[in-house]
Every structure is written in structure tokens, then in C-alpha cells.
Design an enzyme around this catalytic site. Structure first.
Site, short mmCIF file in Angstrom:
data_model
loop_
_atom_site.label_atom_id
_atom_site.label_comp_id
_atom_site.label_asym_id
_atom_site.label_seq_id
_atom_site.Cartn_x
_atom_site.Cartn_y
_atom_site.Cartn_z
N VAL A 202 0.81 -1.22 0.00
CA VAL A 202 0.00 0.00 0.00
C VAL A 202 0.85 1.27 0.00
CG1 VAL A 202 -0.25 0.30 2.50
CG2 VAL A 202 -2.15 0.92 0.99
N TYR A 203 2.14 1.19 0.28
CA TYR A 203 2.98 2.38 0.30
C TYR A 203 3.09 2.97 -1.10
CZ TYR A 203 4.55 1.00 5.01
OH TYR A 203 4.61 0.65 6.35
N SER A 204 2.59 4.17 -1.26
CA SER A 204 2.59 4.85 -2.56
C SER A 204 1.96 3.98 -3.65
CB SER A 204 4.01 5.28 -2.98
OG SER A 204 4.57 6.14 -2.01
N ALA A 205 0.93 3.23 -3.25
CA ALA A 205 0.17 2.39 -4.19
C ALA A 205 1.08 1.44 -4.98
CB ALA A 205 -0.65 3.25 -5.16
N GLY A 206 2.07 0.86 -4.29
CA GLY A 206 2.96 -0.12 -4.92
C GLY A 206 4.27 0.45 -5.40
#
Length: 344
Positions: free
Chosen positions: A52-56
Site C-alpha cells: 500500500v505504500y505509494s500504491a505499490g
């Protein structure tokens, strides 16, 4: 750099872990690569990310760094990632179901460019999925060689205990770590979660060890933050929101104590806050979350700092969250105690 076992596992990791939540957002790829290089140069071996960090994008940046650096560097790195939170809008695009975790893990491995990750953590509790379903998937992934160890994140005491007990009862791969919020400003895990981890042999991997920047001294009383800081850009951000923390006298008591110890020790406030946390029971590795290489360099300095018993006691007093009498305060603790010599 100090090294510690990952919980009760035989895997060794550096006592400082490079968190990558800033990668792809506050830190561009060039800065992220520079942080990764500096971290391993300083002896760091443990890198934590999440789908989920920066949407991958964070995982993708870590994956490109792994592919770009020589094997004698990357072979020493222990990679941890997480799955659970939404990566899409569908009803099965989140949670700890076998369906979602299988797809989440497959996508994480692809973004990282690896066949397996060392530590796969469930990012939070899922009230809609049976614990056994989650643990059976994780055990299958271990047996398949896709992950090496299982970890938990953001679990309460009873949730942690249920996961461990279920794994033991069913003969499934046992969690070895828990990743909680933990700092001088957030010590409530010591009431229930830390004792559970000590009892069951789980290593703590604290996130937000600097309280979202509060413990660096960058924020001032009655001076709303501005500029290129996390709260300057978003004062209402998450658990470290300015209005919420600034309203508590304990926040300023802790900040003052950290500043006093830092001046006495000839260190920065961040180094003092990290050194205090490194010495807490059950802590395996403290997760750093720097935006810049300069911030990372300062944080890495905590590995050489040893607080005196007196300095630790001052920080303990200032940061005591003050448990209510029952069940975690002195009366409740006395009720659960027992003197070996007997007596009333």
C-alpha cells in the site's frame, strides 16, 4: 551496527530497519536509492515496505534497487513487506482472506522482482476473515518458499494471542514479529501487547519511533507547523496530528525531557528518542522513516548512543502515559502479583 534475531527465529537483522513508506511520495527514486545505499553502507540489513505504500511504487523502487546493485550487497538484505489494505475498489481487494493475500503476495513479489520475501506481515487485523484462514494461507506460502517468516502488524494483545494460539494448535507457521506504533509519545503497548510478545517470543518492530517528527524538536507550542515537514504540509495527518498532540501537556513534557537529555549527551533529539526505544524490552529492530539522506544519517547515529540509567529514568518519567488504576495501574498490578515468601 548491532544485530538481533528476528523474534525467536534464527534470522539476524540490523537493530535499525529502513522503512520505505516515503519512497515514491516524499522521497523520489534517486533519493530512495541514496538512502538504501547509505543504509547498507552503515551496516543496515533490514528493509521494510508494504504493497500500500505509494500504491505499490515503494515496492517497485526497492525492487529496482535490488536489481541494480551487486549480489554481494543485496544478498545480505532481509526484505519485509506487508499486505491487507485496499489495492483496488472491489470487495475482495482488501483484507486477510486467502483470495486477497494470495494476489497481494504475488503482486508484491512481482514489484520487488524476487521469488520470495523474508518476512511477510499482515498489515492489520481483519474482523471479517477467520484467523485460521489467514494463517493457513501464510503457512502454505512458507511451505511453497514464497515467504520465509510470518509477521503481524497493528494487532492488539488479544488478537496477537489468538493468532499465536491458533498457529500452535493447528501446527501452522508461527508469527515471529509484531509491528506496532511505539515511541516515547506512544507507550500504551507496554500494558498488554509488549508482555504478550515477551511471553510468546515475538520481536517488536516499532513504527513511527519519532512520533511523526514530534521527537525531533521541529514543532513548537502555540506555533502551528508550516513548510516542508509532514505536519507543515498536513497538520491533521494521522495519529501525529498537530492539534491533538499539541493539546496534551505530556507531549511537551516529553519533548522537553528529550531535549534536555540530548544536550547532556551531545546528541540530537532524534538519536536520543531512538536510543531509548532500542533499549526497550522485546524490541528487535526500530523502523526509520526518513525523507532525506541527511535525516537518515542523523537517525543512524543512534546506533552508537548509550543512555545512562539516569537519563533513561528521566525519559521514562516524562513519557509515562499514566494508566488508570485498573487493570494496568498500580492497584491492578498489585492484585495480580504474588510474593514468593507468602504473607498478606
Amino acid at each position: 551496527m548491532e544485530y538481533r534475531n528476528l523474534g525467536r527465529s534464527g534470522c539476524s537483522v540490523s537493530a535499525l530497519c529502513l522503512g520505505t513508506m516515503t519512497f515514491g511520495a516524499e522521497s523520489d527514486e534517486k533519493t530512495a536509492f541514496a538512502q538504501l545505499d547509505r543504509f547498507v553502507e552503515a551496516g543496515g540489513t533490514f528493509i521494510d515496505t508494504a504493497d500500500v505504500y505509494s500504491a505499490g511504487r515503494s515496492e517497485e523502487i526497492v525492487g529496482r534497487w535490488l536489481a541494480d546493485r551487486p549480489a554481494d550487497v543485496t544478498d545480505q538484505v532481509v526484505i519485509a513487506t506487508k499486505g491487507r489494505f485496499p489495492m483496488g475498489a472491489g470487495p475482495n481487494d482488501a483484507g486477510l482472506s486467502r483470495r486477497h493475500l494470495d494476489r497481494a503476495l504475488t503482486a508484491s513479489l512481482r514489484r520487488l522482482g524476487v521469488d520470495s520475501v523474508d518476512l511477510y506481515q499482515v498489515h492489520s487485523w481483519d474482523p471479517l476473515t477467520p484467523v485460521e484462514e489467514t494463517l493457513r494461507f501464510l503457512d502454505d506460502a512458507v511451505r511453497q518458499g514464497r515467504i520465509h517468516y510470518v509477521g503481524l502488524s497493528n494487532y492488539t494483545g488479544w488478537q496477537l494471542q489468538k493468532a499465536v494460539d491458533t498457529a500452535d494448535f493447528r501446527g501452522l507457521s508461527r508469527p515471529v514479529t509484531l509491528q506496532p506504533q511505539y515511541s516515547l509519545l506512544s507507550r500504551e503497548i507496554e500494558w498488554e501487547i509488549t508482555p504478550a510478545c515477551q511471553s510468546e517470543g515475538l520481536g517488536l518492530l516499532p513504527w513511527s519511533p519519532l512520533g511523526g517528527g514530534w521527537l525531533t524538536g521541529k514543532y513548537r507550542r502555540d506555533e502551528r507547523p508550516t513548510g516542508a515537514t509532514r505536519l507543515g504540509e498536513d497538520p491533521g495527518r494521522g495519529v501525529e496530528a498537530y492539534e491533538r498532540r499539541a493539546a496534551a501537556q505530556r507531549t511537551w513534557d516529553v519533548v522537553d525531557a528529550v531535549q534536555s537529555v540530548a544536550e547532556e549527551a551531545g546528541a540530537t533529539m532524534a538519536q536520543v528518542a531512538l536510543a531509548w526505544l532500542l533499549d526497550r524490552p522485546a524490541v528487535t529492530s526500530v523502523i526509520l522513516g526518513a525523507r532525506t539522506v541527511e535525516q537518515l544519517d542523523d537517525n543512524l547515529g543512534s546506533s552508537d548512543l548509550r543512555l545512562t540509567p539516569g537519563q533513561t529514568a528521566r525519559l521514562d518519567r516524562a513519557s509515562d502515559p499514566g494508566a488508570a488504576d485498573y487493570p494496568y495501574g498500580v492497584p491492578g498490578a498489585d492484585q495480580r502479583s504474588r510474593r514468593i515468601e507468602g504473607g498478606r
